[in-house]
Design an enzyme around this catalytic site. Structure first.
Site, PDB file in Angstrom:
ATOM      1  N   TYR A 142       0.824  -1.211   0.000  1.00 17.69           N
ATOM      2  CA  TYR A 142       0.000   0.000   0.000  1.00 17.69           C
ATOM      3  C   TYR A 142       0.860   1.265   0.000  1.00 17.69           C
ATOM      4  CZ  TYR A 142      -4.676  -1.924   0.913  1.00 17.69           C
ATOM      5  OH  TYR A 142      -5.894  -2.547   0.813  1.00 17.69           O
ATOM      6  N   LYS A 189       3.503 -15.421   2.516  1.00 22.47           N
ATOM      7  CA  LYS A 189       3.734 -16.152   1.266  1.00 22.47           C
ATOM      8  C   LYS A 189       5.248 -16.360   1.188  1.00 22.47           C
ATOM      9  CE  LYS A 189       2.338 -17.844  -2.704  1.00 22.47           C
ATOM     10  NZ  LYS A 189       1.551 -19.084  -2.798  1.00 22.47           N
ATOM     11  N   ASP A 221      -2.523 -18.355   0.531  1.00 19.45           N
ATOM     12  CA  ASP A 221      -3.474 -19.037  -0.359  1.00 19.45           C
ATOM     13  C   ASP A 221      -4.162 -20.187   0.378  1.00 19.45           C
ATOM     14  OD1 ASP A 221      -0.979 -20.230  -0.289  1.00 19.45           O
ATOM     15  OD2 ASP A 221      -0.947 -20.802  -2.409  1.00 19.45           O
ATOM     16  N   ASP A 245      -6.195  -7.145   4.016  1.00 20.32           N
ATOM     17  CA  ASP A 245      -7.331  -6.486   3.372  1.00 20.32           C
ATOM     18  C   ASP A 245      -8.241  -7.535   2.737  1.00 20.32           C
ATOM     19  OD1 ASP A 245      -8.870  -4.332   2.287  1.00 20.32           O
ATOM     20  OD2 ASP A 245      -7.962  -4.774   0.347  1.00 20.32           O
ATOM     21  N   ASP A 249     -12.140  -9.246   4.353  1.00 21.39           N
ATOM     22  CA  ASP A 249     -13.411  -9.207   3.618  1.00 21.39           C
ATOM     23  C   ASP A 249     -13.967 -10.621   3.489  1.00 21.39           C
ATOM     24  OD1 ASP A 249     -13.347  -6.463   3.175  1.00 21.39           O
ATOM     25  OD2 ASP A 249     -13.984  -6.662   1.085  1.00 21.39           O
TER      26      ASP A 249
HETATM   27  C1  IPM Z   1     -10.340  -1.281   4.114  1.00 20.32           C
HETATM   28  C2  IPM Z   1     -10.624  -0.655   2.785  1.00 20.32           C
HETATM   29  C3  IPM Z   1      -9.460   0.273   2.437  1.00 20.32           C
HETATM   30  C4  IPM Z   1      -8.208  -0.571   2.337  1.00 20.32           C
HETATM   31  C5  IPM Z   1      -9.662   1.107   1.174  1.00 20.32           C
HETATM   32  C6  IPM Z   1     -10.953   1.905   1.224  1.00 20.32           C
HETATM   33  C7  IPM Z   1      -8.490   2.001   0.893  1.00 20.32           C
HETATM   34  O1  IPM Z   1     -10.832  -1.605   1.814  1.00 20.32           O
HETATM   35  O2  IPM Z   1     -10.268  -0.548   5.118  1.00 20.32           O
HETATM   36  O3  IPM Z   1     -10.186  -2.507   4.182  1.00 20.32           O
HETATM   37  O4  IPM Z   1      -7.932  -1.152   1.287  1.00 20.32           O
HETATM   38  O5  IPM Z   1      -7.475  -0.656   3.328  1.00 20.32           O
HETATM   39 MN    MN Z   2     -10.752  -3.656   2.538  1.00 21.60          MN
END
Ligand code: IPM
Ligand code: MN
Length: 355
Positions: A142, A189, A221, A245, A249
């Site tokens: 990032y 990884k 993975d 990240d 999710d």
């Molecule tokens: C999160 C979001 C952010 C990230 C984005 C909005 C930049 O997806 O907080 O997980 O990728 O960190």
């Molecule tokens: Mn995210």
């Protein structure tokens, strides 16, 4: 106690869910005799629209001056399909993380008994899941070197980590593991990436300082797969920015709705508490967004930043109760009646008042 809380509602459903969390925090403060000093700032697309900067200095000052910050979400679809946009709302979030040194993002995933049916994954698999990701938040790909060549037909992003960045993140993971089931999984990884090999080596060297923590090492993975077929296998998981990240999710699906999971971003200066669901622009201003993740983020704030366990537990218990009583927004209501964002908040507020 006097509690100075920064408030950054941001974009999309951010302001609506923050409104409900504020109502809950105010009524909790009243019940437990705390004085809250709220200071609100602009962030994301809202800040670009107002002053052309997604993380204005004034907002940074508010954050530095707060004991903790409640954050809604940033993001606006008008920027998503425009790769040439000069400035984007997400940049505000990334700059805020970097400038405030919020290096560890703590994202729990757990299930609610009354919602086990809601998850797309079988009940028998997700039952009993209670895990926490500790995602590195101010380094890695990032924030590494990135760019294009002169002819604009080549682009690169670089993943970089140093030992100090890995050590401070890993320590948060070890400490959390000590408070929980004493199991820590380092996700990397290392069969391919040099940064991952440094992660593994650094975490291995910390093992001797935490003899009671059982550490495992897994490739990202493989974790992506195991997280879905046996999530209750995991407890505390530490990982780099991008892996975290993606995996967080994925993990949020287990709980049944993205609208349920809170998070804390902790650092040296202050900490930010935010729902993990993002700005969900399709639901903006419709009074349908689920406020529970933000209300649970406020619960995390009482526990982590203020060390006020009773206040934190009460909020969490009432969120559980609202779910168990089906006082939920449409993402969770199924065939039964759904409640609005404000009604869910009001129900919790009234419960606290009646105690
Ligand atoms: C999160 C979001 C952010 C990230 C984005 C909005 C930049 O997806 O907080 O997980 O990728 O960190
Ligand atoms: Mn995210």
């Amino acid at each position: 106690m006097e509690l100075k809380i920064g408030l950054l509602p941001g974009d999309g459903i951010g302001p609506e869910v923050i409104r409900e969390a504020v109502k809950v925090v105010d009524v909790i403060a009243n019940k437990f005799s705390h004085d809250i000093i709220w200071k609100e700032g602009l962030v994301g697309a809202a800040a670009i629209d107002a002053i052309g900067d997604p993380y204005p200095n004034e907002t940074h000052e508010i954050c530095l001056d707060s004991d903790a910050i409640l954050f809604g979400a940033v993001g606006d679809p008008k920027y998503d399909n425009d790769p040439t946009a000069k400035v984007r709302p997400e940049e505000g979030l990334l700059r805020m993380r970097k400038k405030l040194g919020l290096y560890a993002n703590i994202r729990p995933t757990y299930t609610f008994d009354s919602l086990l049916e809601k998850s797309p994954i079988k009940k028998s698999i997700i039952k009993g899941t209670d895990l926490v990701f500790v995602r590195e938040l101010t380094g890695g790909i990032y924030f590494g070197k990135k760019g294009r060549n002169k002819t604009n037909d080549y682009a690169f992003d670089t993943c970089e980590y140093n030992i100090d960045e890995i050590t401070r993140l890993a320590k948060i993971g070890f400490e959390l593991a000590l408070k929980r089931s004493k199991k820590l999984c380092c996700i990397d990884k290392a069969n391919v990436l040099e940064t991952s090999r440094l992660w593994r080596q650094t975490v291995q060297s910390l093992e001797k300082d935490y003899p009671n923590v059982e550490v495992s090492y897994e490739f990202v993975d493989a974790v992506a797969m195991r997280l879905i077929h046996s999530p209750s296998y995991y407890d505390v998981m530490i990982t780099s920015n991008l892996f975290g990240d993606i995996l967080t999710d994925e993990a949020s699906v287990i709980s049944g709705s993205m609208g349920l999971m809170p998070s804390a971003s902790v650092g040296s200066e202050t900490s930010i508490y935010e729902p993990i669901h993002g700005s969900f622009p399709q639901a903006k201003d419709k009074n349908i967004a689920n406020p529970l993740a933000t209300i649970l983020s406020a619960s995390m704030m009482f526990e982590r930043s203020f060390n006020l366990q009773n206040e934190s537990n009460l909020i969490r218990d009432l969120v559980n109760e609202s779910i168990a009583n089906n006082i939920v927004t449409q993402d969770l209501s199924g065939d039964s009646k759904s409640y609005t964002t404000a009604e869910v908040g009001d129900w919790i507020v009234n419960k606290i008042k009646s105690l």
